[in-house]
Motif scaffolding. Sequence first.
Motif, short mmCIF file in Angstrom:
data_model
loop_
_atom_site.label_atom_id
_atom_site.label_comp_id
_atom_site.label_asym_id
_atom_site.label_seq_id
_atom_site.Cartn_x
_atom_site.Cartn_y
_atom_site.Cartn_z
N ASP A 1 0.93 -0.99 0.08
CA ASP A 1 -0.17 -0.05 0.15
C ASP A 1 1.12 1.18 0.05
O ASP A 1 0.38 2.39 -0.09
CB ASP A 1 -0.99 -0.03 1.35
CG ASP A 1 -0.45 -0.01 2.48
OD1 ASP A 1 0.92 -0.07 2.65
OD2 ASP A 1 -0.89 -0.79 3.56
N PHE A 2 2.31 1.17 0.06
CA PHE A 2 3.12 2.20 -0.01
C PHE A 2 3.12 3.17 1.03
O PHE A 2 3.15 4.39 0.86
CB PHE A 2 3.12 2.70 -1.44
CG PHE A 2 3.65 1.69 -2.46
CD1 PHE A 2 5.15 1.66 -2.88
CD2 PHE A 2 2.86 0.77 -3.02
CE1 PHE A 2 5.39 0.54 -3.69
CE2 PHE A 2 3.34 0.01 -4.08
CZ PHE A 2 4.74 0.03 -4.33
N LEU A 3 2.47 2.70 2.19
CA LEU A 3 2.37 3.72 3.54
C LEU A 3 3.65 3.76 4.22
O LEU A 3 3.78 3.16 5.03
CB LEU A 3 1.39 3.28 4.24
CG LEU A 3 -0.16 3.10 3.61
CD1 LEU A 3 -1.00 2.80 4.68
CD2 LEU A 3 -0.28 4.42 3.03
N ASP A 4 4.64 4.18 3.31
CA ASP A 4 6.16 4.08 3.81
C ASP A 4 6.92 5.47 3.20
O ASP A 4 6.39 6.00 2.09
CB ASP A 4 6.82 2.92 3.55
CG ASP A 4 8.06 2.92 4.13
OD1 ASP A 4 8.39 3.36 5.00
OD2 ASP A 4 9.16 1.94 3.73
N LEU B 1 -12.77 16.79 8.34
CA LEU B 1 -11.91 15.67 8.49
C LEU B 1 -12.16 14.66 7.27
O LEU B 1 -11.02 14.28 6.63
CB LEU B 1 -12.29 14.85 9.57
CG LEU B 1 -11.46 13.49 9.92
CD1 LEU B 1 -10.20 13.56 10.19
CD2 LEU B 1 -12.26 12.71 10.98
N ARG B 2 -13.16 14.62 6.64
CA ARG B 2 -13.36 13.73 5.57
C ARG B 2 -12.79 14.24 4.25
O ARG B 2 -11.96 13.57 3.52
CB ARG B 2 -14.83 13.69 5.27
CG ARG B 2 -15.62 12.96 6.21
CD ARG B 2 -17.32 13.22 6.14
NE ARG B 2 -17.79 12.64 4.77
CZ ARG B 2 -18.17 11.40 4.80
NH1 ARG B 2 -18.24 10.47 5.78
NH2 ARG B 2 -18.62 10.76 3.82
N ALA B 3 -12.64 15.54 4.08
CA ALA B 3 -12.07 16.25 3.13
C ALA B 3 -10.51 15.95 3.15
O ALA B 3 -9.69 15.83 2.18
CB ALA B 3 -12.42 17.75 2.99
N ARG B 4 -10.22 16.19 4.23
CA ARG B 4 -8.57 16.13 4.54
C ARG B 4 -7.95 14.74 4.24
O ARG B 4 -7.11 14.66 3.60
CB ARG B 4 -8.14 16.36 6.04
CG ARG B 4 -8.34 17.97 6.30
CD ARG B 4 -7.62 18.45 7.70
NE ARG B 4 -8.22 17.43 8.69
CZ ARG B 4 -9.01 18.22 9.18
NH1 ARG B 4 -9.82 19.40 9.00
NH2 ARG B 4 -9.60 17.60 10.42
N LEU B 5 -8.92 13.64 4.68
CA LEU B 5 -8.38 12.40 4.50
C LEU B 5 -8.59 12.01 2.90
O LEU B 5 -7.44 11.33 2.27
CB LEU B 5 -9.61 11.43 5.09
CG LEU B 5 -9.48 9.88 4.88
CD1 LEU B 5 -8.00 9.43 5.43
CD2 LEU B 5 -10.50 8.99 5.33
N HIS C 1 -1.22 11.18 -2.04
CA HIS C 1 -0.30 10.03 -1.87
C HIS C 1 -0.25 9.10 -3.01
O HIS C 1 0.88 8.73 -3.75
CB HIS C 1 -0.94 9.07 -0.60
CG HIS C 1 0.01 7.64 -0.45
ND1 HIS C 1 1.11 7.56 -0.19
CD2 HIS C 1 -0.48 6.46 -1.23
CE1 HIS C 1 1.32 6.25 -0.22
NE2 HIS C 1 0.44 5.54 -0.75
N GLN C 2 -1.34 8.93 -3.79
CA GLN C 2 -1.49 8.37 -5.16
C GLN C 2 -0.76 9.06 -6.30
O GLN C 2 -0.12 8.53 -7.09
CB GLN C 2 -2.85 7.94 -5.46
CG GLN C 2 -3.66 6.78 -4.69
CD GLN C 2 -2.93 5.58 -4.75
OE1 GLN C 2 -2.28 5.18 -3.51
NE2 GLN C 2 -2.54 4.90 -5.71
N ASP D 1 3.76 9.78 -9.89
CA ASP D 1 5.07 10.61 -10.34
C ASP D 1 6.41 9.82 -10.11
O ASP D 1 7.19 10.06 -11.02
CB ASP D 1 5.05 11.80 -9.53
CG ASP D 1 3.61 13.04 -10.02
OD1 ASP D 1 3.30 12.39 -11.14
OD2 ASP D 1 3.53 13.76 -9.32
N LEU D 2 6.63 9.16 -8.90
CA LEU D 2 7.69 8.60 -8.44
C LEU D 2 8.07 7.29 -9.72
O LEU D 2 9.11 7.32 -10.14
CB LEU D 2 7.75 8.09 -6.96
CG LEU D 2 8.81 7.14 -6.82
CD1 LEU D 2 10.09 7.85 -6.70
CD2 LEU D 2 8.70 6.51 -5.26
#
Length: 295
Positions: A184-187, A242-246, A253-254, A259-260
């Motif tokens: 999930d690339f949460l790193d 909170l919902r908008a920030r998430l 992140h995606q 881009d990477l």
Amino acid sequence: MLNQKELESKVRHIQIYSRKAVLEMLAGEYRSSFKGMGIEFEDVRGYQHGDDVRSIDWNVTARIGRPHVKTFMEERELTLYFLVDVSASGEFGSSEMSKKEVMARIVALLAFASVHNHDNVGLILFAGDVEFHLPPRKGKNQVMRMVDHLMRHPTKSKGTNVKAALEYFQQVRRRRCVAFLFSDFLDTGYERTLGDVAHAHDLICVSIRDPRESELPSAGMLEFRDAESGELRTIDCKDGGLRARLTEQSERHQRQLKDLCHEVNAELLDISTDDDYLYEIIQFFRERYTRSADV
């Protein structure tokens, strides 16, 4: 947590479904996408009916007067490595399957497709550190071992360390191959190493996400526990800010991952747990083949 009987049933179902899907739908797409595209030049030989015209060596053909094609190492033996993130965040799933189970199903599909084409497959499982390595071999028994290990593996380390997994892969696999990186690339902190691996290998990043990681249910107050840190939090799901920030954080992140991958010349297959993953894989193979044909 699944009991032993439920786990055995899931493993068996994945194996049966994957083999059936490969035979009926995936094998030809896999071959078009990976076989004959050329990883390591080996020799030239006379043209045979059915050879890909893109592999014709026009210089040799002109010199000898008969069509000749370039042959590549993977025509004889292609190796695929699956680097799979088994950290605790993979246990999350808001629909029928967790991220970990979707990973297992996709690995099984790709691995069965590869052995159907007489290729080698290997497996590396990682979380906060590398936890398991199954060196590449051919055959359906190898794939069954892979799926079994992936579904049953008891994660020992906390967190996610993509960099450690990539560095370990570089140590055990010097020769160029196809590498699928599932996470999930949460790193963070793995970007440079990802580029090194993409330069040396045919690297495909498979991003697995759940829709609830970007959109909260409108359910009032909910209590969440972070699967990797163990931290317990209570949040108000009706909080619009909170919902908008998430949502914005997930989309950012995606975008950064996309881009990477583009920057380091790695491919990206983005799949949600509520997607038809077989359809997504076939589309990815077809797009990959189209890109190679345009080169």
